[in-house]
Design an enzyme around this catalytic site. Structure first.
Site, PDB file in Angstrom:
ATOM      1  N   SER A 161     -27.600 -41.846  11.047  1.00 36.53           N
ATOM      2  CA  SER A 161     -26.822 -40.875  11.817  1.00 36.53           C
ATOM      3  C   SER A 161     -25.465 -41.499  12.090  1.00 36.53           C
ATOM      4  CB  SER A 161     -27.518 -40.590  13.130  1.00 36.53           C
ATOM      5  OG  SER A 161     -27.572 -41.791  13.878  1.00 36.53           O
ATOM      6  N   LYS A 162     -24.608 -40.712  12.680  1.00 36.66           N
ATOM      7  CA  LYS A 162     -23.273 -41.222  12.991  1.00 36.66           C
ATOM      8  C   LYS A 162     -23.371 -42.442  13.919  1.00 36.66           C
ATOM      9  CE  LYS A 162     -19.701 -38.763  12.281  1.00 36.66           C
ATOM     10  NZ  LYS A 162     -19.082 -37.507  12.149  1.00 36.66           N
ATOM     11  N   ARG A 163     -24.218 -42.285  14.951  1.00 38.41           N
ATOM     12  CA  ARG A 163     -24.331 -43.347  15.945  1.00 38.41           C
ATOM     13  C   ARG A 163     -24.912 -44.608  15.302  1.00 38.41           C
ATOM     14  NH1 ARG A 163     -28.221 -45.089  18.520  1.00 38.41           N
ATOM     15  NH2 ARG A 163     -29.637 -43.495  17.765  1.00 38.41           N
TER      16      ARG A 163
END
Ligand code: GLU
Length: 444
Positions: A241-243
């Site tokens: 994911s982005k995080r």
């Protein structure tokens, strides 16, 4: 004319998973001599940031993924308003008033009853009076797109024939309470206006695609060819994911800081998850030629960063000094030593980062590693070593002389002397290293 786009939301830095999407779209356009668009999906003004736009562009430029055209959703609100008017005219939008919490409760209740958590269209049956009342009570409303409850089918460029029952999907909110148009609509309007012919994105967008195909059709646009690739997963099998992507050593910023060579990264990402082997390429033409979307599989694919570093090391081994001159100069290596230094160490580094360490050793010498039983031997050997500067014949002449006086051979001779000079058991070929070695601490 083939037109593709990479459409990141500027809410974080890019990671290898995003790069895979960008690269696939880039290569499709390049192979067809078409257009590759960089579209910044910044409809969410609160979460979008200029710093991420810059970082996204820096990363793409660093990797040589140059775009033909740049677009920003935040500059296209007028076009979205036109599309909204059209959908209103077609009766495909309806007003809804539920607060997020109500929706959550509704979804929970459905799941509990063993039903799919699909929005029940309660707002569609409200009378004008009820709507008026709710508007006063709740403030503004959102607008949902009324899906046609039929199966949406398409042949996916990676996943093959797909069929999604739109009745199992909630009518998507296309316009927020504050009147702002949301991504699912904005993206379709852009794809139509910009003549996008091919969309490759992660398979987390498959349901979006079913919804968006209906929006394309409602707006009278041509539906592009869609392909959904499996998401890359991190070390524990979790989707990037982005995080997660930006915290792991898998963010592009991080790999760049680590001086990973662009083509090592590109070579890997253009092939992993496909039936083609990952082979090192050092130019975009080669990378493009062998690229074939239909060879990619739909299974999640683990991105092993160690594999990337191994590939990077292989890449460096074949790199001529002319490609690293700047790098060598930046760590203070004088011109006359640049080539011998590079040729000596390039087989022993994983990234260009490691150059500093080897150069420090050449300049300052290493703490010698000498076993107690070797002390006398090394002492004698050092008396036979001439003063620097050394040349390519020094190692051979020296070890021959030491062998003659000590009678030592093989590992006892060569490894002991290597450790005395470099403090390490392994490293560059000693004959090649000697000419750049300026200090020998074992002498003292
Ligand atoms: N901004 C969307 C994302 O980052 C783009 C998806 C798409 O390619 O349409 O997921």
């Amino acid at each position: 004319m083939t037109t593709t786009r990479f459409a990141p939301s500027p809410t974080g830095n890019l990671h290898v998973g995003n790069l895979r999407t960008a690269l696939m779209n880039y290569l499709i356009a390049r192979k067809a001599r078409g257009t590759f668009i960089l579209r910044i999906d910044d409809t969410d003004l609160e979460r979008s940031s200029g710093k991420y736009v810059d970082s996204i562009k820096d990363s793409l430029n660093w990797l040589g993924l140059h775009w033909c055209r740049e677009e920003r959703q935040s500059e296209r609100f007028n076009q979205y308003v036109e599309a909204v008017d059209k959908l209103h005219g077609l009766g495909r939008l309806y007003e809804a008033f539920e607060a997020p919490n109500d929706l959550k409760l509704k979804r929970k209740a459905k799941v509990k009853a063993g039903k799919p958590p699909v929005y029940d269209r309660e707002a569609m049956v409200l009378t004008q009076e009820e709507k008026e009342k709710l508007r006063t009570e709740m403030g503004a409303s959102v607008w949902r797109f009324k899906l046609d409850r039929k199966r949406v089918e398409w042949t996916d460029g990676i996943m093959g024939d797909l069929s999604i029952d739109a009745a199992s999907v909630s009518d998507p909110v296309l316009i927020r309470q504050d009147g702002r148009v949301l991504y699912p609509l904005a993206s379709v309007v852009d794809d139509i206006d910009m003549g996008v012919t091919d969309v490759v994105r992660g398979n987390d967008h498959v349901t979006n695609t079913a919804v968006q195909i209906q929006i394309f059709e409602a707006l009278g646009g041509t539906v592009p060819r869609f392909a959904h690739h499996a998401l890359l997963t991190g070390p524990k099998g979790e989707a990037l994911s982005k995080r997660l992507g930006s915290t792991l050593p898998l963010s592009l910023d991080n790999l760049r800081k680590d001086k990973v060579v662009p083509f090592a990264l590109l070579s890997m990402l253009a092939r992993i998850g496909s039936s083609d082997p990952v082979e090192l390429r050092n130019n975009m033409d080669d990378l493009t030629q062998g690229f074939d979307l239909s060879r990619f599989g739909a299974a999640p694919i683990n991105f092993d960063v160690r594999r990337l570093y191994a590939l990077n090391a292989r890449y460096l081994r074949n790199m001529p000094v002319s490609s690293v001159e700047k790098e060598l100069a930046s760590i203070g290596i004088p011109d006359n030593l640049a080539e011998p230094f590079w040729l000596a160490v390039r087989d022993n580094i994983t990234t260009l980062h490691c150059l500093k360490e080897w150069w420090a050793m050449c300049q300052n010498g290493a703490d010698p590693v000498i076993a107690d039983e070797d002390r006398d031997f090394v002492k004698t050997a050092m008396t036979l070593l001439p003063d620097p500067p050394f040349d390519v014949t020094t190692w051979k002449k020296w070890t021959t002389a030491v062998k003659a006086v000590s009678g030592r051979t093989g590992k006892d001779l060569f490894m002991t002397l290597r450790k005395a000079l470099t403090g390490r058991e392994s490293g560059p070929d000693m004959s090649a290293l000697m000419p750049v070695l300026q200090v020998v601490r074992a002498r003292n």
